[in-house]
Design a protein around this motif. Structure first.
Motif, PDB file in Angstrom:
ATOM      1  N   ASP A  15     -12.623  -9.705  21.964  1.00 30.51           N
ATOM      2  CA  ASP A  15     -12.901 -10.563  20.817  1.00 30.51           C
ATOM      3  C   ASP A  15     -13.787  -9.887  19.776  1.00 30.51           C
ATOM      4  O   ASP A  15     -14.294 -10.537  18.873  1.00 30.51           O
ATOM      5  CB  ASP A  15     -13.523 -11.895  21.257  1.00 30.51           C
ATOM      6  N   ASP A  36     -14.289 -22.071  14.306  1.00 32.50           N
ATOM      7  CA  ASP A  36     -14.254 -23.045  15.394  1.00 32.50           C
ATOM      8  C   ASP A  36     -15.547 -23.079  16.215  1.00 32.50           C
ATOM      9  O   ASP A  36     -15.650 -23.845  17.173  1.00 32.50           O
ATOM     10  CB  ASP A  36     -13.033 -22.828  16.291  1.00 32.50           C
ATOM     11  N   ASP A  37     -16.551 -22.300  15.837  1.00 27.37           N
ATOM     12  CA  ASP A  37     -17.858 -22.309  16.512  1.00 27.37           C
ATOM     13  C   ASP A  37     -18.819 -23.351  15.938  1.00 27.37           C
ATOM     14  O   ASP A  37     -19.942 -23.481  16.422  1.00 27.37           O
ATOM     15  CB  ASP A  37     -18.534 -20.937  16.412  1.00 27.37           C
ATOM     16  N   ALA A  40     -20.418 -25.880  18.457  1.00 27.40           N
ATOM     17  CA  ALA A  40     -21.313 -25.203  19.403  1.00 27.40           C
ATOM     18  C   ALA A  40     -22.585 -24.739  18.711  1.00 27.40           C
ATOM     19  O   ALA A  40     -23.681 -24.795  19.288  1.00 27.40           O
ATOM     20  CB  ALA A  40     -20.597 -24.024  20.056  1.00 27.40           C
ATOM     21  N   ASP A  43     -24.842 -27.722  18.233  1.00 28.29           N
ATOM     22  CA  ASP A  43     -25.501 -28.008  19.512  1.00 28.29           C
ATOM     23  C   ASP A  43     -26.622 -27.004  19.775  1.00 28.29           C
ATOM     24  O   ASP A  43     -27.704 -27.381  20.223  1.00 28.29           O
ATOM     25  CB  ASP A  43     -24.489 -27.974  20.653  1.00 28.29           C
ATOM     26  N   PHE A  86     -23.757 -15.704  23.686  1.00 31.76           N
ATOM     27  CA  PHE A  86     -23.318 -16.757  24.600  1.00 31.76           C
ATOM     28  C   PHE A  86     -23.844 -16.503  26.007  1.00 31.76           C
ATOM     29  O   PHE A  86     -23.853 -15.364  26.480  1.00 31.76           O
ATOM     30  CB  PHE A  86     -21.786 -16.823  24.650  1.00 31.76           C
ATOM     31  N   ASP A  89     -21.699 -18.680  30.875  1.00 28.77           N
ATOM     32  CA  ASP A  89     -20.633 -19.685  30.949  1.00 28.77           C
ATOM     33  C   ASP A  89     -19.613 -19.514  29.825  1.00 28.77           C
ATOM     34  O   ASP A  89     -18.547 -20.128  29.839  1.00 28.77           O
ATOM     35  CB  ASP A  89     -21.202 -21.108  30.960  1.00 28.77           C
ATOM     36  N   GLY A  90     -19.927 -18.669  28.832  1.00 28.83           N
ATOM     37  CA  GLY A  90     -19.019 -18.398  27.728  1.00 28.83           C
ATOM     38  C   GLY A  90     -18.946 -19.487  26.682  1.00 28.83           C
ATOM     39  O   GLY A  90     -18.216 -19.350  25.703  1.00 28.83           O
ATOM     40  N   LYS A  91     -19.694 -20.571  26.855  1.00 33.07           N
ATOM     41  CA  LYS A  91     -19.632 -21.708  25.935  1.00 33.07           C
ATOM     42  C   LYS A  91     -20.966 -21.979  25.242  1.00 33.07           C
ATOM     43  O   LYS A  91     -20.996 -22.395  24.092  1.00 33.07           O
ATOM     44  CB  LYS A  91     -19.211 -22.974  26.679  1.00 33.07           C
ATOM     45  N   THR A  92     -22.069 -21.786  25.948  1.00 30.84           N
ATOM     46  CA  THR A  92     -23.389 -22.141  25.440  1.00 30.84           C
ATOM     47  C   THR A  92     -23.951 -21.022  24.585  1.00 30.84           C
ATOM     48  O   THR A  92     -24.151 -19.899  25.068  1.00 30.84           O
ATOM     49  CB  THR A  92     -24.357 -22.411  26.611  1.00 30.84           C
ATOM     50  N   ILE A  93     -24.203 -21.323  23.306  1.00 26.56           N
ATOM     51  CA  ILE A  93     -24.826 -20.339  22.423  1.00 26.56           C
ATOM     52  C   ILE A  93     -26.311 -20.293  22.749  1.00 26.56           C
ATOM     53  O   ILE A  93     -26.982 -21.322  22.773  1.00 26.56           O
ATOM     54  CB  ILE A  93     -24.602 -20.686  20.940  1.00 26.56           C
TER      55      ILE A  93
END
Length: 182
Positions: A15, A36-37, A40, A43, A86, A89-93
């Motif tokens: 990526d 698309d971030d 996130a 959050d 990140f 977990d690859g999701k939490t910034i």
């Protein structure tokens, strides 16, 4: 992004990002922000301390607006880049490092924010090193940061990495931190 940007140390991934590891052994993934971030990133800023929000945006705000989030996720990737870190977990910034350069790409300004529970774990240190390498690979000659004089942690970190502090013109509450990259 230019291929030369990917010459910085760290594991290259598909990526356009890479994995970085802090001095405490924490490994995290860094890549450029995408549209698309936005959710996130919103959050993420809800998990940044109010003081750190003030330091990041140099003013009092309780919540980062939709307009600011769009500006941080819809970047041109030439003069402006927002690098997101990140958790595993690859999701939490867990951090963001914004780089904004002048039109000639000679000078860039960096602003970094760290999620509260990831502070003091080396994330800021690695993000600053990474964005400096990234900026240098783009040809940026000088990297700057504008800090509140009260932001002692950030100023200390920048000084440890070879930045020099000087008075900020016309505002005694701020300090200009600068490093020549060439």
């Amino acid at each position: 992004m230019k291929a030369s940007v990917h010459q910085a140390p760290g594991k290259k991934v598909d990526d356009g990002g890479r994995d970085l590891t802090t001095r405490t052994g924490l490994t995290f993934h860094v890549r450029p922000a995408r549209p698309d971030d936005e959710a996130a990133l919103a959050d993420f800023f809800r998990h940044v301390t109010p003081e750190d929000l003030r330091f990041r945006f140099l003013g009092g705000l309780r919540e980062v607006s939709h307009e600011r989030l769009v500006a941080m996720t819809n970047v041109d990737h030439r003069r402006t880049e927002n690098l997101l870190a990140f958790a595993q977990d690859g999701k939490t910034i867990i951090a963001t490092a914004m780089l904004a350069c002048d039109a000639s790409l000679d000078k860039g300004e960096v602003a970094i924010s760290i999620r509260a529970e990831y502070k003091h774990r080396g994330v800021g240190w690695e993000m600053l090193r990474h964005v400096a390498r990234y900026a240098q690979a783009k040809g940026v000659q000088t990297l700057e940061s504008i800090e509140s004089r009260q932001n002692h942690d950030a100023i200390e970190l920048e000084l440890e990495q070879g930045f020099v502090a000087e008075s900020y013109p016309d505002d005694a509450t701020l300090v200009l931190i600068r490093k020549h990259l060439s």
